[in-house]
Design a protein around this motif. Structure first.
Motif, short mmCIF file in Angstrom:
data_model
loop_
_atom_site.label_atom_id
_atom_site.label_comp_id
_atom_site.label_asym_id
_atom_site.label_seq_id
_atom_site.Cartn_x
_atom_site.Cartn_y
_atom_site.Cartn_z
N THR A 124 -16.36 -22.92 -15.12
CA THR A 124 -15.06 -22.98 -15.79
C THR A 124 -13.88 -22.76 -14.84
N GLY A 125 -14.16 -22.39 -13.59
CA GLY A 125 -13.09 -22.15 -12.63
C GLY A 125 -13.54 -21.18 -11.57
N ILE A 126 -12.65 -20.86 -10.65
CA ILE A 126 -12.95 -19.88 -9.61
C ILE A 126 -12.76 -18.49 -10.20
N HIS A 127 -13.78 -17.64 -10.07
CA HIS A 127 -13.69 -16.29 -10.60
C HIS A 127 -12.98 -15.36 -9.62
N HIS A 128 -13.40 -15.39 -8.35
CA HIS A 128 -12.74 -14.56 -7.34
C HIS A 128 -13.08 -15.07 -5.94
N ILE A 129 -12.32 -14.59 -4.99
CA ILE A 129 -12.55 -14.86 -3.57
C ILE A 129 -12.82 -13.52 -2.92
N ALA A 130 -13.92 -13.39 -2.20
CA ALA A 130 -14.28 -12.13 -1.54
C ALA A 130 -13.92 -12.22 -0.06
N ILE A 131 -13.21 -11.20 0.42
CA ILE A 131 -12.78 -11.14 1.82
C ILE A 131 -13.23 -9.80 2.40
N ILE A 132 -13.91 -9.83 3.53
CA ILE A 132 -14.25 -8.61 4.26
C ILE A 132 -13.25 -8.47 5.39
N CYS A 133 -12.56 -7.34 5.41
CA CYS A 133 -11.53 -7.13 6.43
C CYS A 133 -12.00 -6.12 7.48
N SER A 134 -11.38 -6.16 8.64
CA SER A 134 -11.75 -5.24 9.71
C SER A 134 -10.96 -3.94 9.65
N ASN A 135 -9.75 -3.97 9.06
CA ASN A 135 -8.93 -2.77 8.92
C ASN A 135 -8.40 -2.76 7.48
N TYR A 136 -9.02 -1.94 6.66
CA TYR A 136 -8.74 -1.94 5.23
C TYR A 136 -7.27 -1.67 4.91
N GLU A 137 -6.69 -0.66 5.52
CA GLU A 137 -5.30 -0.31 5.20
C GLU A 137 -4.33 -1.42 5.61
N VAL A 138 -4.56 -2.02 6.76
CA VAL A 138 -3.70 -3.12 7.22
C VAL A 138 -3.81 -4.31 6.27
N SER A 139 -5.03 -4.68 5.89
CA SER A 139 -5.22 -5.82 4.99
C SER A 139 -4.71 -5.52 3.59
N LYS A 140 -4.93 -4.32 3.11
CA LYS A 140 -4.40 -3.92 1.80
C LYS A 140 -2.88 -4.07 1.78
N HIS A 141 -2.22 -3.58 2.82
CA HIS A 141 -0.76 -3.70 2.92
C HIS A 141 -0.33 -5.17 2.96
N PHE A 142 -1.03 -5.97 3.73
CA PHE A 142 -0.71 -7.39 3.86
C PHE A 142 -0.77 -8.09 2.51
N TYR A 143 -1.87 -7.95 1.80
CA TYR A 143 -2.04 -8.68 0.54
C TYR A 143 -1.18 -8.12 -0.60
N THR A 144 -0.96 -6.81 -0.63
CA THR A 144 -0.17 -6.24 -1.73
C THR A 144 1.32 -6.21 -1.43
N GLU A 145 1.70 -5.72 -0.27
CA GLU A 145 3.12 -5.55 0.05
C GLU A 145 3.77 -6.82 0.59
N LYS A 146 3.08 -7.54 1.45
CA LYS A 146 3.68 -8.73 2.06
C LYS A 146 3.54 -9.96 1.18
N LEU A 147 2.34 -10.17 0.60
CA LEU A 147 2.15 -11.34 -0.24
C LEU A 147 2.38 -11.04 -1.72
N GLY A 148 2.43 -9.78 -2.10
CA GLY A 148 2.80 -9.40 -3.46
C GLY A 148 1.71 -9.46 -4.51
N PHE A 149 0.45 -9.37 -4.12
CA PHE A 149 -0.63 -9.36 -5.11
C PHE A 149 -0.66 -8.00 -5.81
N LYS A 150 -1.06 -8.01 -7.07
CA LYS A 150 -1.11 -6.79 -7.89
C LYS A 150 -2.51 -6.19 -7.81
N VAL A 151 -2.56 -4.87 -7.65
CA VAL A 151 -3.85 -4.16 -7.62
C VAL A 151 -4.37 -4.01 -9.05
N ILE A 152 -5.58 -4.48 -9.27
CA ILE A 152 -6.26 -4.28 -10.55
C ILE A 152 -7.02 -2.96 -10.52
#
Length: 127
Positions: free
Chosen positions: A3-31
């Motif tokens: 029925t569609g794409i459920h999610h995309i899984a990404i493994i990051c090397s630096n969790y805090e840096v990637s969390k900041h990038f996706y939430t603060e820079k790109l504006g994704f909402k934390v579920i």
């Protein structure tokens, strides 16, 4: 049936840096954000306009992966945008550099790529 794409899984090397990038820079909402002690791993679920979800994982010492759009394997993730120029402007304000704009030879639509903190290619495709 699919029925569609459920999610995309990404493994990051630096969790805090990637969390900041996706939430603060790109504006994704934390579920939700959970720490899985048995794996020494964080799992961060991110929402995009209430429709799609990214699972951002941290694991101790993940192996490096070739990550250019033309490499074999998963090519890239792509997000639709209404106004590519506005998206590029927002990225530039966050000190994120995009590649030169390309034109899809079949649709005539414009798109560009950026890289996340682990050099994962991310495409923005104008509707």
């Amino acid at each position: 049936m699919i029925t569609g794409i459920h999610h995309i899984a990404i493994i990051c090397s630096n969790y805090e840096v990637s969390k900041h990038f996706y939430t603060e820079k790109l504006g994704f909402k934390v579920i939700r954000e959970v720490y899985r002690k048995e794996r020494d791993s964080y799992k961060l679920d991110l929402e995009i306009n209430g429709l799609y979800q990214i699972e951002l994982f941290s694991f101790p010492n993940p192996p490096a992966r070739t990550s250019r759009p033309e490499a074999a394997g998963l090519r890239h993730i792509a997000f639709g945008v209404d106004d590519l120029d506005a998206m590029i402007h927002k990225l530039n304000q966050q000190n994120i550099t995009s590649e030169p704009i390309r034109i899809d030879e079949f649709t005539g639509k414009r798109f560009t790529f950026i890289a996340d903190p682990d050099d994962l290619p991310i495409e923005f495709y104008e509707k």
